[in-house]
Motif scaffolding. Structure first.
Motif, PDB file in Angstrom:
ATOM      1  N   ARG A 109       0.799  -0.985   0.000  1.00 26.39           N
ATOM      2  CA  ARG A 109       0.218   0.215  -0.412  1.00 26.39           C
ATOM      3  C   ARG A 109       0.747   0.959  -0.044  1.00 26.39           C
ATOM      4  NH1 ARG A 109      -3.777  -2.312   4.772  1.00 26.39           N
ATOM      5  NH2 ARG A 109      -1.650  -2.807   5.449  1.00 26.39           N
ATOM      6  N   ARG A 110       2.258   1.299   0.724  1.00 25.03           N
ATOM      7  CA  ARG A 110       2.964   2.357   0.307  1.00 25.03           C
ATOM      8  C   ARG A 110       3.273   2.474  -0.952  1.00 25.03           C
ATOM      9  NH1 ARG A 110       8.199   1.960   4.248  1.00 25.03           N
ATOM     10  NH2 ARG A 110       8.118   3.794   3.338  1.00 25.03           N
ATOM     11  N   ILE A 111       3.352   1.818  -1.899  1.00 27.25           N
ATOM     12  CA  ILE A 111       3.736   2.048  -3.588  1.00 27.25           C
ATOM     13  C   ILE A 111       3.087   2.904  -4.231  1.00 27.25           C
ATOM     14  CG2 ILE A 111       4.060   1.056  -5.230  1.00 27.25           C
ATOM     15  CD1 ILE A 111       5.039  -1.213  -4.117  1.00 27.25           C
ATOM     16  N   GLN A 112       3.569   4.350  -4.284  1.00 25.77           N
ATOM     17  CA  GLN A 112       2.655   5.527  -5.146  1.00 25.77           C
ATOM     18  C   GLN A 112       2.907   4.976  -6.708  1.00 25.77           C
ATOM     19  OE1 GLN A 112       1.120   8.174  -3.804  1.00 25.77           O
ATOM     20  NE2 GLN A 112       1.730   6.855  -1.810  1.00 25.77           N
ATOM     21  N   ILE A 124      10.688   1.647  -7.451  1.00 22.76           N
ATOM     22  CA  ILE A 124       9.506   2.204  -6.720  1.00 22.76           C
ATOM     23  C   ILE A 124       8.985   3.506  -6.037  1.00 22.76           C
ATOM     24  CG2 ILE A 124       7.915   0.566  -5.021  1.00 22.76           C
ATOM     25  CD1 ILE A 124       9.669  -2.303  -6.332  1.00 22.76           C
ATOM     26  N   GLN A 125       8.684   4.167  -5.984  1.00 26.34           N
ATOM     27  CA  GLN A 125       7.894   5.371  -6.006  1.00 26.34           C
ATOM     28  C   GLN A 125       7.109   4.986  -4.461  1.00 26.34           C
ATOM     29  OE1 GLN A 125       9.716   8.436  -6.435  1.00 26.34           O
ATOM     30  NE2 GLN A 125       9.252   9.000  -4.493  1.00 26.34           N
ATOM     31  N   LEU A 126       7.946   5.545  -3.476  1.00 20.04           N
ATOM     32  CA  LEU A 126       7.310   5.213  -1.780  1.00 20.04           C
ATOM     33  C   LEU A 126       6.653   6.475  -1.976  1.00 20.04           C
ATOM     34  CD1 LEU A 126       9.179   3.175  -0.013  1.00 20.04           C
ATOM     35  CD2 LEU A 126       7.456   2.389  -1.404  1.00 20.04           C
ATOM     36  N   GLU A 127       5.678   6.883  -0.308  1.00 13.69           N
ATOM     37  CA  GLU A 127       5.599   7.917   0.283  1.00 13.69           C
ATOM     38  C   GLU A 127       7.334   8.759  -0.348  1.00 13.69           C
ATOM     39  OE1 GLU A 127       5.352   5.627   2.764  1.00 13.69           O
ATOM     40  OE2 GLU A 127       3.151   5.000   2.249  1.00 13.69           O
ATOM     41  N   GLN A 128       8.328   9.130   0.561  1.00 14.53           N
ATOM     42  CA  GLN A 128       8.888   9.853   0.638  1.00 14.53           C
ATOM     43  C   GLN A 128      10.017   9.699  -0.091  1.00 14.53           C
ATOM     44  OE1 GLN A 128      10.090  10.837   4.322  1.00 14.53           O
ATOM     45  NE2 GLN A 128       7.649  10.908   5.071  1.00 14.53           N
TER      46      GLN A 128
END
Length: 156
Positions: A109-112, A124-128
């Motif tokens: 679910r953290r994967i943007q 893999i782009q996460l929240e930050q």
């Protein structure tokens, strides 16, 4: 034993705990491993410098007639360093709810977003911040893609 020996024992214990965690515990945490992908080794120069510094300490301890305990502890530290940096294969472990990248668990679910760079690096782009995943074989990128698509369809 001197204070130096206690610090060396501390580093050996930390290396050993990390090796046990990485090899035995992460495979069993958070359910069954659905997909295991070997990654490229990184930081080869850093690890060579670290092991070289340990070799210098061993040589210096032997030539200055240091204690046998210190020499033995330094050799054990060098062995664990070689194992962790060069013999152990880094891996990406995909589970039902997320994946382990190194010692860190990342929930799906953290994967943007996910992108593939021109040189075969999965970003893999996460929240930050983004994760740059360097797989050892390019065919593994297709396996990751198919697994992530199945995972996304199962969540929908």
């Amino acid at each position: 034993m001197s204070l130096t020996d206690y610090f060396i024992v501390l580093f050996i214990a930390l290396f050993m705990m990390y090796a046990i965690y990485d090899e035995l515990i992460t495979a069993r945490r958070r359910g069954d491993t659905r997909l295991r992908v070997p990654l490229k080794r990184r930081n080869g120069l850093d690890s060579a410098i670290f092991i070289g510094l340990i070799a210098i300490l061993i040589y210096r301890n032997i030539t200055s007639h240091g204690t046998q305990v210190t020499t033995t502890l330094l050799m054990v530290l060098a062995f664990f360093s070689v194992y962790l940096f060069w013999l152990r294969q880094p891996k990406l472990l995909f589970k039902l709810e997320g994946f382990f990248y190194g010692p860190v668990f990342i929930d799906y679910r953290r994967i943007q977003s996910m992108n593939l760079s021109e040189d075969g690096v999965l970003v893999i782009q996460l929240e930050q911040r983004p994760l740059h995943i360097h797989v050892s074989k390019l065919d593994d990128l297709e396996s990751i893609y198919h697994f992530m698509v199945r995972q996304h369809l199962a969540d929908s």
